[in-house]
Design a protein around this motif. Structure first.
Motif, mmCIF file in Angstrom:
data_model
loop_
_atom_site.group_PDB
_atom_site.id
_atom_site.type_symbol
_atom_site.label_atom_id
_atom_site.label_comp_id
_atom_site.label_asym_id
_atom_site.label_seq_id
_atom_site.Cartn_x
_atom_site.Cartn_y
_atom_site.Cartn_z
ATOM 1 N N LEU A 5 30.378 65.087 -81.755
ATOM 2 C CA LEU A 5 31.032 65.269 -80.456
ATOM 3 C C LEU A 5 31.050 66.736 -80.045
ATOM 4 C CD1 LEU A 5 34.076 62.861 -80.797
ATOM 5 C CD2 LEU A 5 32.260 62.702 -79.091
ATOM 6 N N PHE A 6 31.428 67.611 -80.982
ATOM 7 C CA PHE A 6 31.504 69.030 -80.652
ATOM 8 C C PHE A 6 30.125 69.651 -80.483
ATOM 9 C CE2 PHE A 6 35.921 68.539 -81.473
ATOM 10 C CZ PHE A 6 36.519 69.505 -80.676
ATOM 11 N N PHE A 7 29.128 69.141 -81.202
ATOM 12 C CA PHE A 7 27.763 69.622 -80.976
ATOM 13 C C PHE A 7 27.333 69.289 -79.551
ATOM 14 C CE2 PHE A 7 23.257 69.016 -80.535
ATOM 15 C CZ PHE A 7 22.739 70.171 -81.086
ATOM 16 N N LEU A 8 27.452 68.004 -79.176
ATOM 17 C CA LEU A 8 27.009 67.579 -77.846
ATOM 18 C C LEU A 8 27.795 68.268 -76.737
ATOM 19 C CD1 LEU A 8 26.575 63.778 -78.554
ATOM 20 C CD2 LEU A 8 24.749 65.408 -78.048
ATOM 21 N N GLY A 9 29.107 68.320 -76.892
ATOM 22 C CA GLY A 9 29.932 68.943 -75.863
ATOM 23 C C GLY A 9 29.685 70.436 -75.730
ATOM 24 N N THR A 10 29.614 71.118 -76.864
ATOM 25 C CA THR A 10 29.375 72.565 -76.836
ATOM 26 C C THR A 10 28.000 72.880 -76.272
ATOM 27 O OG1 THR A 10 30.839 72.878 -78.735
ATOM 28 C CG2 THR A 10 29.295 74.664 -78.257
ATOM 29 N N TYR A 11 27.008 72.101 -76.680
ATOM 30 C CA TYR A 11 25.665 72.345 -76.153
ATOM 31 C C TYR A 11 25.635 72.142 -74.639
ATOM 32 C CZ TYR A 11 20.705 72.564 -75.505
ATOM 33 O OH TYR A 11 19.469 72.948 -75.069
ATOM 34 N N ALA A 12 26.272 71.081 -74.171
ATOM 35 C CA ALA A 12 26.301 70.815 -72.724
ATOM 36 C C ALA A 12 26.997 71.953 -71.979
ATOM 37 C CB ALA A 12 26.999 69.493 -72.445
ATOM 38 N N ILE A 13 28.106 72.432 -72.521
ATOM 39 C CA ILE A 13 28.838 73.531 -71.894
ATOM 40 C C ILE A 13 27.974 74.789 -71.858
ATOM 41 C CG2 ILE A 13 30.794 75.105 -72.214
ATOM 42 C CD1 ILE A 13 32.343 72.560 -73.259
ATOM 43 N N ALA A 59 38.856 69.540 -87.539
ATOM 44 C CA ALA A 59 38.686 70.995 -87.388
ATOM 45 C C ALA A 59 37.361 71.458 -87.994
ATOM 46 C CB ALA A 59 39.855 71.739 -88.023
ATOM 47 N N VAL A 60 37.050 70.983 -89.190
ATOM 48 C CA VAL A 60 35.785 71.364 -89.835
ATOM 49 C C VAL A 60 34.604 70.844 -89.027
ATOM 50 C CG1 VAL A 60 34.340 71.020 -91.884
ATOM 51 C CG2 VAL A 60 36.759 71.581 -92.144
ATOM 52 N N GLY A 61 34.676 69.588 -88.593
ATOM 53 C CA GLY A 61 33.603 69.018 -87.774
ATOM 54 C C GLY A 61 33.419 69.774 -86.478
ATOM 55 N N GLY A 65 29.987 71.622 -85.757
ATOM 56 C CA GLY A 65 29.269 71.120 -84.585
ATOM 57 C C GLY A 65 29.066 72.187 -83.527
ATOM 58 N N ALA A 66 30.116 72.972 -83.254
ATOM 59 C CA ALA A 66 30.017 74.020 -82.237
ATOM 60 C C ALA A 66 29.039 75.119 -82.665
ATOM 61 C CB ALA A 66 31.392 74.608 -81.945
ATOM 62 N N LEU A 67 29.084 75.508 -83.940
ATOM 63 C CA LEU A 67 28.144 76.540 -84.419
ATOM 64 C C LEU A 67 26.703 76.035 -84.392
ATOM 65 C CD1 LEU A 67 30.140 78.107 -87.402
ATOM 66 C CD2 LEU A 67 29.664 79.136 -85.172
ATOM 67 N N ALA A 68 26.491 74.789 -84.778
ATOM 68 C CA ALA A 68 25.139 74.224 -84.731
ATOM 69 C C ALA A 68 24.640 74.156 -83.288
ATOM 70 C CB ALA A 68 25.130 72.830 -85.361
ATOM 71 N N ALA A 69 25.535 73.815 -82.361
ATOM 72 C CA ALA A 69 25.151 73.762 -80.949
ATOM 73 C C ALA A 69 24.772 75.138 -80.432
ATOM 74 C CB ALA A 69 26.296 73.187 -80.111
ATOM 75 N N ALA A 74 20.468 78.553 -78.601
ATOM 76 C CA ALA A 74 19.706 79.810 -78.645
ATOM 77 C C ALA A 74 18.226 79.536 -78.907
ATOM 78 C CB ALA A 74 20.275 80.729 -79.726
ATOM 79 N N LEU A 75 17.928 78.605 -79.802
ATOM 80 C CA LEU A 75 16.532 78.268 -80.100
ATOM 81 C C LEU A 75 15.867 77.538 -78.942
ATOM 82 C CD1 LEU A 75 16.897 77.076 -83.800
ATOM 83 C CD2 LEU A 75 15.917 79.239 -83.002
ATOM 84 N N SER A 76 16.613 76.638 -78.306
ATOM 85 C CA SER A 76 16.013 75.835 -77.244
ATOM 86 C C SER A 76 15.695 76.648 -76.005
ATOM 87 C CB SER A 76 16.902 74.647 -76.888
ATOM 88 O OG SER A 76 18.073 75.066 -76.228
ATOM 89 N N ILE A 77 16.473 77.669 -75.750
ATOM 90 C CA ILE A 77 16.197 78.518 -74.586
ATOM 91 C C ILE A 77 14.817 79.150 -74.724
ATOM 92 C CG2 ILE A 77 16.828 80.715 -73.489
ATOM 93 C CD1 ILE A 77 19.719 79.913 -73.848
ATOM 94 N N ARG A 78 14.466 79.500 -75.955
ATOM 95 C CA ARG A 78 13.201 80.198 -76.193
ATOM 96 C C ARG A 78 11.988 79.267 -76.204
ATOM 97 N NH1 ARG A 78 16.304 83.089 -80.419
ATOM 98 N NH2 ARG A 78 17.194 84.843 -79.340
ATOM 99 N N SER A 79 12.156 78.035 -76.700
ATOM 100 C CA SER A 79 10.961 77.199 -76.866
ATOM 101 C C SER A 79 11.062 75.806 -76.255
ATOM 102 C CB SER A 79 10.622 77.076 -78.353
ATOM 103 O OG SER A 79 11.711 76.519 -79.057
#
Length: 124
Positions: A5-13, A59-61, A65-69, A74-79
């Motif tokens: 959830l935090f990966f998807l939400g953070t990435y979208a934000i 909290a751990v998730g 998730g937020a750090l992975a996002a 950062a990687l997706s912007i480049r490639s």
């Protein structure tokens, strides 16, 4: 689930940050970002309230998730964005990305399962 959830939400934000919304988005960027943040927060709190996870697990998730996002963004912007712009016509890139994001949130948030359980509870 919290990590997803935090990966998807953070990435979208992050993906919306600093970008003018496409013409097909009916709300402003801050409104969309707030909606994502509200959804991931409510979904995570719900999982604690029903006993699926502890606050510490959420909290751990959330942190993982937020750090992975942030890293993936950062990687997706480049490639990834360059590859996407070559693979899909410009007019459908946004709707395709939105559809993938919504599908991910629905699957991860288990909204269909929750709705079915609620409907069964009302019947019986």
């Amino acid at each position: 689930h919290a990590q997803s959830l935090f990966f998807l939400g953070t990435y979208a934000i992050l993906a919306l940050n600093g970008n003018a919304p496409p013409s097909w988005v009916p709300v402003s960027v801050p409104t969309a970002q707030g909606a994502f943040l509200m959804y991931i927060t409510i979904a995570s709190l719900w999982r604690v309230l029903v006993g699926y996870h502890s606050t510490a697990q959420i909290a751990v998730g959330a942190v993982v998730g937020a750090l992975a996002a942030k890293l993936w963004h950062a990687l997706s912007i480049r490639s990834l964005n360059v590859a996407l712009s070559k693979a899909l016509p410009a007019e459908i890139q946004g709707p395709v990305m939105l559809a993938v994001g919504v599908a991910g949130i629905l699957v991860v948030g288990k909204i269909p399962e929750k709705l079915a359980a609620r409907a069964k509870k009302k019947e019986g």
